[in-house]
Design a protein around this motif. Structure first.
Motif, mmCIF file in Angstrom:
data_model
loop_
_atom_site.group_PDB
_atom_site.id
_atom_site.type_symbol
_atom_site.label_atom_id
_atom_site.label_comp_id
_atom_site.label_asym_id
_atom_site.label_seq_id
_atom_site.Cartn_x
_atom_site.Cartn_y
_atom_site.Cartn_z
ATOM 1 N N ALA A 151 30.736 -13.819 -4.586
ATOM 2 C CA ALA A 151 31.498 -15.050 -4.790
ATOM 3 C C ALA A 151 30.606 -16.293 -4.753
ATOM 4 N N GLY A 152 29.323 -16.110 -4.423
ATOM 5 C CA GLY A 152 28.416 -17.259 -4.331
ATOM 6 C C GLY A 152 28.654 -18.116 -3.108
ATOM 7 N N GLU A 153 29.278 -17.541 -2.085
ATOM 8 C CA GLU A 153 29.557 -18.273 -0.853
ATOM 9 C C GLU A 153 28.366 -18.115 0.100
ATOM 10 N N THR A 154 27.361 -18.949 -0.133
ATOM 11 C CA THR A 154 26.115 -18.822 0.626
ATOM 12 C C THR A 154 26.315 -19.124 2.104
ATOM 13 N N ASP A 155 26.997 -20.223 2.419
ATOM 14 C CA ASP A 155 27.200 -20.608 3.820
ATOM 15 C C ASP A 155 27.963 -19.527 4.587
ATOM 16 N N ALA A 156 28.980 -18.979 3.953
ATOM 17 C CA ALA A 156 29.763 -17.940 4.617
ATOM 18 C C ALA A 156 28.910 -16.707 4.870
#
Length: 631
Positions: free
Chosen positions: A438-443
């Protein structure tokens, strides 16, 4: 009365305890074979010399004085009679035991044992001796015992002889005789003959069916796999039972009447359960879908018939459900189990089986509901319950990871904690992969940190997912530090990890380092694959180098003898057409066609559209482009 005809056939023995349930009232309490005691003379050896098939057989009979084990005495006496061929042989042995003082049940028991021991010649010899003995009066018990011995001995060709002899002595077949004949038909696998005999009993006004009669008819329905017939037969039986004016049960007694009805109902339910399990288990008999519909339909029929179904009935059916298409059945059974009594009474093993099958049927949320009800209503989950539920969570989270549903994956992770389940490496990795897709780097970074804090050791897959997320977030320096840390803690990179690292450098525009990564892979005996080069080509398009660099890496791939696939061509053609290079894209398409690859419609349309926009004439009829489009 119509004649009784029984054809000979092989069979297996069944219980015969009912054979004496309807004897003369004066003999009812007296009959039990071992309700008496009798004495033999002191131990002596009796040798009987009898000719059999031209040979002399010697039988040694042991008699004991004042034995305390009557059953053992009768058994020993039956053994002594094994080689008897005539009434004289029987007389020679029994005259030593004062036969006039032996109760009648001794002889019926002797006949039974001789049947069990396959010594029917001796049994018939004993009958002949009894007929000659003036001190003993024959009755139905003797002939019914002999008929049963014939059944036990599996010599069905003698049945007509027994019936004829019985009638010649003035004894018409009674209900026990009919019951025995019906049991013989069951042994022979001829259930229709059982129904014929039952009809004959009903027509005969002198006969009253006994409990054994009804149970044998039910057994015939079971043998025919006719659950509907068995249920309908019981309903009619119940109607007669509930009819106060009925004389059907007049010979049973008030106490026996109620007990026998309960037994009959239980036996009917047992037969129905057995047949329903057979439908579910025997895939050669019915498909799983048909069996599911049939079981659900018959459960409804039993409800309408107001048959009492107990908890063990439902649990037995639960164990027969093993295929994912049985899910509707097991869901209905679980519902009925919960409604049948307190949850604590349900077996934890049954609940675990339900959770397992629901997981197999991909009904993971339904399995979770069962687990939650176990916590709330009982029985308390055991270790296997935790394992099954954790497996379902793993499947769900893996699915979420593949689809990039990172929020759903996080929700599942929290749900595991709430239910007292400890996520393992696979579950943590599934969440990391979902975040990376999903490209959710921080998560992804936060999940990785929590994973380490909770004592779970990251694997190469964990690091790969984190590297992928950092690359998509263009945090290249952080990704390189994670790589160095992975090597420092001793986690060896695999093909996937190297592919991600190479794509990060390609996206960064550092193609020299990409070459070094490929060399390092080769040194580690991990050869780059088409997936590796496809990732590099895609990363070039995401970075600053564009289609030109991607085209170069395409040829480098071929230079390493790695054959491009459809994804390689489709990705490069899309990039070339976007940058206004229709001829080069056209050449790539032709090359793919020559290599035997069939590209998707999108690539074909991109080539055509790019040529039209640039005003370049492309020969679309060459090399079967029209035919390819139809494909």
């Amino acid at each position: 009365m119509a004649p009784l005809l029984v054809a000979s056939s092989t069979s297996t023995s069944t219980s015969t305890s009912y054979l004496h349930s309807n004897s003369h009232p004066n003999l009812r309490s007296f009959y039990h074979p071992f309700s008496f005691s009798f004495s033999f003379h002191k131990m002596k050896m009796i040798k009987l010399k009898m000719k059999s098939d031209g040979r002399t057989a010697t039988t040694t009979a042991t008699a004991r004085s004042q034995s305390s084990n009557p059953k053992g005495n009768v058994r020993a006496l039956s053994s002594a009679l094994h080689n008897a061929k005539s009434a004289d042989d029987v007389a020679q042995l029994l005259n030593h035991h004062n036969p006039a003082h032996l109760p009648l049940p001794v002889y019926t028991t002797l006949i039974k044992y001789l049947g069990i021991d396959q010594r029917l010649d001796a049994a018939f010899a004993l009958l002949q001796w009894l007929k000659q003995n003036q001190t003993i009066t024959l009755n139905h018990l003797i002939y019914n015992s002999l008929l049963n011995a014939v059944r036990l001995g599996k010599e069905f060709d003698r049945i007509d002889h027994v019936i004829h002899d019985m009638k010649s002595q003035g004894f018409e077949p009674n209900i026990v005789t009919y019951n025995t004949l019906m049991s013989i038909y069951i042994d022979q696998g001829r259930p229709q003959e059982v129904f014929n005999l039952f009809s004959e009993i009903q027509i005969n006004g002198n006969l009253s069916p006994s409990p054994a009669t009804y149970s044998t008819v039910l057994s015939a329905y079971k043998q025919m796999d006719d659950a509907d017939g068995a249920l309908e037969f019981f309903i009619k039986f119940r109607e007669k039972y509930q009819s106060k004016g009925s004389e059907l049960f007049c010979d049973w007694g008030d106490k026996d009447k109620e007990e026998e009805f309960v037994k009959m109902e239980d036996f009917t339910v047992q037969i129905c359960q057995s047949l329903m399990c057979k439908w579910l288990v025997n895939k050669d008999l019915l498909s799983h879908t048909v069996a599911t519909h049939k079981v659900l339909r018959f459960l409804t029929c039993m409800d309408k018939a107001d048959v009492k179904l107990k908890q063990h009935f439902f649990e037995g059916l639960v164990w027969a459900c093993t295929h994912e298409e049985h899910y509707p059945v097991i869901r209905e059974l679980y519902k009925r189990l919960r409604e049948s009594g307190p949850g604590a009474d349900i077996s934890v093993l049954v609940c675990n089986h339900i959770i397992w099958l629901m997981g197999k049927a991909k009904k993971w949320w339904a399995a979770l509901e069962v687990y939650e009800e176990m916590l709330d209503k009982g029985p308390l989950p055991n270790y296997l319950s935790f394992e099954l539920l954790a497996k379902n969570f793993t499947i769900l989270m893996t699915s979420a990871g593949r689809r990039g549903l990172w929020r759903w994956a996080l929700k599942l992770l929290k749900k595991m904690h709430q239910k007292g389940l400890t996520p393992g490496t696979r579950e943590w990795n599934a969440v990391l992969i979902a975040c990376a897709k999903a490209g959710e780097t921080d998560a992804a970074v936060k999940i990785f940190q929590v994973m380490v804090q909770e004592g779970e050791k990251p694997t190469v897959h964990s690091y790969g997912a984190l590297l992928n997320a950092l690359g998509k977030g263009k945090l290249y320096d952080e990704a390189i530090r994670v790589w160095d840390h992975m090597l420092k803690v001793g986690v060896q990179p695999n093909l996937h990890a190297y592919t991600i690292l190479a794509s990060i450098y390609a996206q960064k525009g550092d193609h020299d380092t990409v070459e070094l990564v490929l060399q390092e892979m080769t040194a580690a005996k991990i050869e780059p694959t088409v997936v590796t080069f496809n990732a590099i080509i895609s990363s070039c398009l995401k970075g600053q180098m564009g289609a030109t660099a991607a085209y170069e890496w395409f040829h480098k791939m071929k230079g390493r003898n790695v054959k491009p696939n459809e994804v390689s061509y489709e990705t490069l053609i899309g990039a070339l057409t976007n940058e206004g290079k229709p001829r080069l894209a056209y050449q790539m398409y032709v090359q793919a066609y020559n290599d035997g690859l069939v590209l998707n419609q999108k690539a074909y349309d991109a080539v055509v559209h790019a040529g039209q926009v640039a005003g370049v004439r492309l020969n679309l009829d060459d090399l079967g482009f029209i035919q390819m489009r139809e494909v």
